[in-house]
Design an enzyme around this catalytic site. Structure first.
Site, PDB file in Angstrom:
ATOM      1  N   ARG A 140       0.857  -1.179   0.000  1.00  0.00           N
ATOM      2  CA  ARG A 140       0.000   0.000   0.000  1.00  0.00           C
ATOM      3  C   ARG A 140       0.898   1.235   0.000  1.00  0.00           C
ATOM      4  O   ARG A 140       1.640   1.457   0.959  1.00  0.00           O
ATOM      5  CB  ARG A 140      -0.903   0.002   1.245  1.00  0.00           C
ATOM      6  CG  ARG A 140      -1.735   1.250   1.328  1.00  0.00           C
ATOM      7  CD  ARG A 140      -2.689   1.295   2.518  1.00  0.00           C
ATOM      8  NE  ARG A 140      -3.325   2.597   2.523  1.00  0.00           N
ATOM      9  CZ  ARG A 140      -3.430   3.399   3.574  1.00  0.00           C
ATOM     10  NH1 ARG A 140      -2.989   3.012   4.760  1.00  0.00           N
ATOM     11  NH2 ARG A 140      -3.990   4.574   3.454  1.00  0.00           N
ATOM     12  N   HIS A 189      -2.865  10.989   0.610  1.00  0.00           N
ATOM     13  CA  HIS A 189      -2.353  10.745   1.953  1.00  0.00           C
ATOM     14  C   HIS A 189      -1.755  12.067   2.469  1.00  0.00           C
ATOM     15  O   HIS A 189      -0.585  12.134   2.830  1.00  0.00           O
ATOM     16  CB  HIS A 189      -1.339   9.596   1.960  1.00  0.00           C
ATOM     17  CG  HIS A 189      -1.221   8.908   3.286  1.00  0.00           C
ATOM     18  ND1 HIS A 189      -1.375   7.540   3.448  1.00  0.00           N
ATOM     19  CD2 HIS A 189      -0.978   9.395   4.524  1.00  0.00           C
ATOM     20  CE1 HIS A 189      -1.209   7.228   4.734  1.00  0.00           C
ATOM     21  NE2 HIS A 189      -0.954   8.336   5.407  1.00  0.00           N
ATOM     22  N   GLU A 245      -7.667   8.481   5.982  1.00  0.00           N
ATOM     23  CA  GLU A 245      -8.052   9.100   7.255  1.00  0.00           C
ATOM     24  C   GLU A 245      -8.593  10.519   7.116  1.00  0.00           C
ATOM     25  O   GLU A 245      -7.967  11.476   7.602  1.00  0.00           O
ATOM     26  CB  GLU A 245      -6.869   9.084   8.233  1.00  0.00           C
ATOM     27  CG  GLU A 245      -6.360   7.683   8.521  1.00  0.00           C
ATOM     28  CD  GLU A 245      -5.344   7.661   9.655  1.00  0.00           C
ATOM     29  OE1 GLU A 245      -5.092   8.713  10.274  1.00  0.00           O
ATOM     30  OE2 GLU A 245      -4.812   6.568   9.923  1.00  0.00           O
ATOM     31  N   ASN A 389      -8.034   1.749   9.530  1.00  0.00           N
ATOM     32  CA  ASN A 389      -6.740   1.988  10.170  1.00  0.00           C
ATOM     33  C   ASN A 389      -6.985   1.968  11.674  1.00  0.00           C
ATOM     34  O   ASN A 389      -7.603   2.883  12.202  1.00  0.00           O
ATOM     35  CB  ASN A 389      -6.171   3.363   9.788  1.00  0.00           C
ATOM     36  CG  ASN A 389      -5.812   3.460   8.314  1.00  0.00           C
ATOM     37  OD1 ASN A 389      -5.982   2.510   7.559  1.00  0.00           O
ATOM     38  ND2 ASN A 389      -5.320   4.612   7.905  1.00  0.00           N
ATOM     39  N   TYR A 391      -5.345   1.348  15.586  1.00  0.00           N
ATOM     40  CA  TYR A 391      -4.136   1.212  16.397  1.00  0.00           C
ATOM     41  C   TYR A 391      -4.432   0.947  17.867  1.00  0.00           C
ATOM     42  O   TYR A 391      -3.753   0.170  18.508  1.00  0.00           O
ATOM     43  CB  TYR A 391      -3.293   2.494  16.304  1.00  0.00           C
ATOM     44  CG  TYR A 391      -2.632   2.716  14.966  1.00  0.00           C
ATOM     45  CD1 TYR A 391      -3.314   3.336  13.921  1.00  0.00           C
ATOM     46  CD2 TYR A 391      -1.331   2.312  14.747  1.00  0.00           C
ATOM     47  CE1 TYR A 391      -2.704   3.551  12.693  1.00  0.00           C
ATOM     48  CE2 TYR A 391      -0.700   2.528  13.522  1.00  0.00           C
ATOM     49  CZ  TYR A 391      -1.385   3.145  12.502  1.00  0.00           C
ATOM     50  OH  TYR A 391      -0.774   3.346  11.294  1.00  0.00           O
ATOM     51  N   GLU A 464      -4.081  -0.187   8.095  1.00  0.00           N
ATOM     52  CA  GLU A 464      -2.959   0.254   8.930  1.00  0.00           C
ATOM     53  C   GLU A 464      -3.103  -0.329  10.315  1.00  0.00           C
ATOM     54  O   GLU A 464      -4.206  -0.375  10.868  1.00  0.00           O
ATOM     55  CB  GLU A 464      -2.907   1.794   9.062  1.00  0.00           C
ATOM     56  CG  GLU A 464      -2.298   2.498   7.881  1.00  0.00           C
ATOM     57  CD  GLU A 464      -2.157   4.010   8.110  1.00  0.00           C
ATOM     58  OE1 GLU A 464      -1.978   4.444   9.264  1.00  0.00           O
ATOM     59  OE2 GLU A 464      -2.240   4.744   7.107  1.00  0.00           O
ATOM     60  N   TRP A 511       1.655  -1.096   9.318  1.00  0.00           N
ATOM     61  CA  TRP A 511       2.237   0.222   9.198  1.00  0.00           C
ATOM     62  C   TRP A 511       3.505   0.228  10.037  1.00  0.00           C
ATOM     63  O   TRP A 511       3.424   0.122  11.240  1.00  0.00           O
ATOM     64  CB  TRP A 511       1.273   1.323   9.698  1.00  0.00           C
ATOM     65  CG  TRP A 511       1.884   2.646   9.390  1.00  0.00           C
ATOM     66  CD1 TRP A 511       2.677   3.403  10.199  1.00  0.00           C
ATOM     67  CD2 TRP A 511       1.793   3.346   8.131  1.00  0.00           C
ATOM     68  NE1 TRP A 511       3.106   4.516   9.531  1.00  0.00           N
ATOM     69  CE2 TRP A 511       2.580   4.509   8.263  1.00  0.00           C
ATOM     70  CE3 TRP A 511       1.159   3.091   6.919  1.00  0.00           C
ATOM     71  CZ2 TRP A 511       2.716   5.414   7.211  1.00  0.00           C
ATOM     72  CZ3 TRP A 511       1.300   3.997   5.896  1.00  0.00           C
ATOM     73  CH2 TRP A 511       2.068   5.156   6.058  1.00  0.00           C
TER      74      TRP A 511
END
Ligand SMILES: *[C@@H]1O[C@H](CO)[C@@H](O)[C@H](O)[C@H]1NC(C)=O
Ligand SMILES: *[C@@H]1O[C@H](CO)[C@@H](O)[C@H](O)[C@H]1NC(C)=O
Ligand SMILES: *[C@@H]1O[C@H](CO)[C@@H](O)[C@H](O)[C@H]1NC(C)=O
Ligand SMILES: *[C@@H]1O[C@H](CO)[C@@H](O)[C@H](O)[C@H]1NC(C)=O
Length: 688
Positions: A140, A189, A245, A389, A391, A464, A511
């Protein structure tokens, strides 16, 4: 567009009647999302295991066939070549001061820029070679808009794309495909062409006073750029992520430490959170709205003109914390639901159902722009897969708004405060070196279940997920146990979501492939499975231990326990990797060899080919250099002793038989002698 209403009195007026007006309008005109039972915050929050957190994670299990394993990067964070071959400046070039503009105060690590970053603009082949070595099936990366259109639009860029930029991406895509690695391409991005933003802070005027994401011409400009990409690369690229995002670039880019963060530059009404129309409570929603419309336009263009011929798919990478209620209290559960609506739902619900979440419409009123019926229809169902994404997680408590919130003289409005939530992290969650990122593995499973239940996408990709450290040198960063532990726990929860919860997860992208330019933090935070030496001219890359772990995961398509990679770059391990002459020269030669090798900039593959693909048992066994050596010595001694013993036995045999032969000869000699004597006697007898 409601968001552009300026002036204090007007704003306050709008706010005062916002809730009723917005709710009435929205519930009448917009389609309601088919949500899970009780999902409107009435207490039956659809959590997979509310308040029960696993403390162990599965260590083995196979992923579905054809599962996509990849790694991600973004153009501004890795490419460098900021003005190479006709590339135009992006808002991040300006924000960091690369092009001589004053460094924006939002930059934390001031003076660091993505001007060179990992130099991937000149090292794309090496990056692909890394991916091959990692055994990954997908990459990606993002396309830099100002590398293709230096001034943002075709007309402003001279009517044609910047050819060296086109060549660069063509070469990268072809190199990936040659190596059977599938490109997943992000179109945006965060590196908006500076030409589309009039920036008085950086003294960068723009033709026609473009206002970046606050400009209602931006969706059209983005759709033109996206179409250019489809026509140039769509014959080979089948997976597109239009925006990365939107929450982050809308909120952090307009009221936080990300570019452009010009906070009310037009009105100069007191910065991001001050004045009657603070950017943090207004601009962020306008930017988010334009981002959604930009995606909708692109999806329309792709579906009408390219999909039939190219057969690709489109998504938007959405970021969010998992929000966990801090207690069983009905209010806290509703607050957690609200927090999700204000971060994930803000974008996910328009993309699936063409409407903003009810909680946002209720709270924001006129601050939240509205979709026309046509826009709503374009947006609903405009993605082919859900790109997530994820985390970390936060605990949420209900927090009533401050008195006079949004009223003149009262607390100023901000996206952060709009949720009426108080968030915190548990001290029990392991910390990374990024303050916002703690390890909460079950957050991934809960989020995937939530996405599945609420939005029912046909396919989900985790685009991600990763871990930050702040190693100062390769010696310090090589053995990244923390990253392996994080990734192992999260992939275990990914596996449970796919296998036990039936979430249609199709792929997972770590990521990041490389340590890179981490936005306002510059190079101080490292997210890569590959260490990049930013002091070396070539931006030398070294595989960390997590790269070896990732290779085992991707090539085995099965969970890999972190214990298999528990040993660090000890002298023993280094010994195995060092050339034989260094090993033979003894342990003391190793540190010198390591230093020389780092200085020379040789790129090290920490995983010996095939080595990490063995089972943990044979790994431990083989890993033990001393053990092997000892085994060899013992074997030698045994062999020697055995050989010696059998030699001795043979010798003995020889001696014995020699002795026997001697005896026999002696006896026969004696006998001969006796015969001789008797002959002699006989002769003598005859003589006398
Ligand atoms: C991963 O899970 C184990 C328990 O299975 C735990 O001890 C460890 O701290 C976790 N690591 C991270 C980074 O979450
Ligand atoms: C895996 O992919 C191949 C090639 O695209 C396809 O033929 C096969 O049916 C897929 N298998 C599964 C289980 O999806
Ligand atoms: C971009 O705009 C600037 C200023 O208007 C102009 O000088 C330059 O030639 C433009 N670049 C291209 C590639 O057209
Ligand atoms: C990074 O995190 C580790 C583990 O929590 C900690 O020991 C270290 O001091 C941190 N480093 C920095 C520079 O914050």
């Amino acid at each position: 567009m409601a968001g552009s209403a300026g002036g204090g009195a007007r704003a306050a007026q709008l706010l005062a009647c916002a809730a009723c007006a917005a709710f009435g309008r929205a519930s009448a005109a917009l389609p309601r999302a088919p949500v899970a039972p009780g999902a409107d915050g009435d207490g039956a929050f659809p959590l997979p295991y509310l308040f029960a957190y696993p403390d162990q994670y599965p260590q083995s299990g196979r992923f579905p066939a054809n599962f996509t394993w990849g790694a991600g990067t973004a153009a501004y964070q890795v490419e460098g070549g900021w003005d190479a071959d006709g590339k135009g400046a992006s808002i991040w070039d300006t924000f960091t001061g690369t092009d001589g503009a004053p460094i924006n105060p939002g930059m934390v690590d001031r003076g660091q820029t993505g001007a060179i970053a990992c130099d991937s603009y000149h090292r794309a082949k090496d990056d692909v070679a890394l991916l091959v070595r990692l055994g990954l099936s997908a990459y990606r990366f993002s396309i830099s808009w100002p590398r293709l259109l230096p001034n943002g639009t075709l007309v402003m860029s001279g009517g044609a794309p910047n050819m060296p930029g086109v060549d660069y991406y063509n070469a990268l895509i072809d190199e990936l495909l040659r190596n059977r690695i599938t490109p997943y391409v992000t179109l945006y991005h965060w590196d908006l062409p500076q030409a589309l933003l009039h920036d008085p802070y950086a003294q960068r005027p723009s033709r026609d006073n473009w206002r970046g994401w606050l400009d209602d011409r931006l969706p059209g400009a983005f759709a033109q750029y996206a179409e250019l990409c489809f026509s140039l690369f769509g014959d080979r690229v089948k997976h597109w992520i239009t925006l990365n995002e939107p929450f982050t670039f809308a909120v952090l880019g307009h009221s936080g430490p990300h570019a452009p963060s010009l906070c009310n530059w037009e009105e100069t009404l007191g910065g991001c959170s001050g004045g009657p129309r603070p950017a943090a409570g207004w601009d962020v929603y306008v930017a988010g709205h334009h981002a959604l419309l930009a995606h909708a336009l692109v999806a329309k263009v792709y579906r009408e003109k390219y999909r039939a011929a190219q057969g690709g798919e489109l998504g938007v990478a959405l970021s969010s914390y998992w929000y966990e209620p801090a207690s069983h209290m009905r209010e806290d559960v509703a607050a957690a639901e609200r927090a999700l609506a204000f971060e994930l739902g803000w974008f996910a619900q328009p993309l699936t159902h063409g409407s903003y979440p009810r909680q946002m419409r209720d709270k924001l009123g006129a601050r939240l722009p509205a979709f026309s019926a046509e826009e709503a229809a374009l947006l609903a169902g405009s993605t082919d897969f859900f790109a997530l994404n994820l985390y970390s997680a936060l605990l949420v408590r209900d927090k009533p708004p401050a008195p006079g919130y949004g009223a003149p003289g009262g607390a100023p409005v901000s996206q952060r405060a709009d949720c009426d939530c108080e968030t915190s992290a548990s001290a029990a969650w392991p910390r990374s070196n990024a303050t916002w990122l703690r390890s909460v593995p079950w957050a991934l499973r809960k989020m995937l279940r939530h996405v599945h239940a609420r939005y029912a996408p046909a396919a989900v990709y985790v685009t991600e997920n990763g871990w930050a450290d702040s190693a100062a040198s390769f010696r310090e960063g090589a053995h990244d146990e923390g990253r392996i532990s994080f990734l192992a726990n999260y992939t275990a929860e990914l596996w449970r979501a796919a296998n036990e919860d039936g979430v249609p997860v199709r792929g997972y992208f770590v990521w990041s492939l490389l340590d890179n330019f981490e936005w306002e933090h510059g190079f101080s935070l490292r997210y890569g499975v590959t260490f990049v030496d930013f002091h070396s001219a070539r931006r030398t890359r070294y595989a960390k231990t997590s790269a070896c772990w990732l290779r085992a995961l991707a090539t085995g398509n099965a969970l890999v326990p972190p214990s298999a990679f528990a040993e660090g770059l000890s002298s023993r391990r280094a010994a195995r990797r060092a050339p034989l002459d260094v090993v033979l020269a003894g342990r003391h030669a190793l540190p010198a060899w390591m230093r020389a090798w780092e200085a020379e900039g040789d790129e090290l593959d920490l995983c010996d080919p095939g080595f990490f693909l063995r089972t943990p048992f044979s790994m431990d066994f083989l890993d033990s250099f001393d053990f092997l050596f000892a085994l060899l010595v013992v074997a030698c001694v045994c062999a020697c002793v055995y050989v010696n013993l059998s030699l001795l036995a043979d010798l003995k045999q020889l001696l014995v038989s020699a002795a026997r032969a001697q005896t026999r000869r002696a006896v026969s000699v004696q006998a001969d002698d006796a015969d001789a004597d008797s002959l002699r006697l006989a002769a003598r007898g005859r003589e006398p």
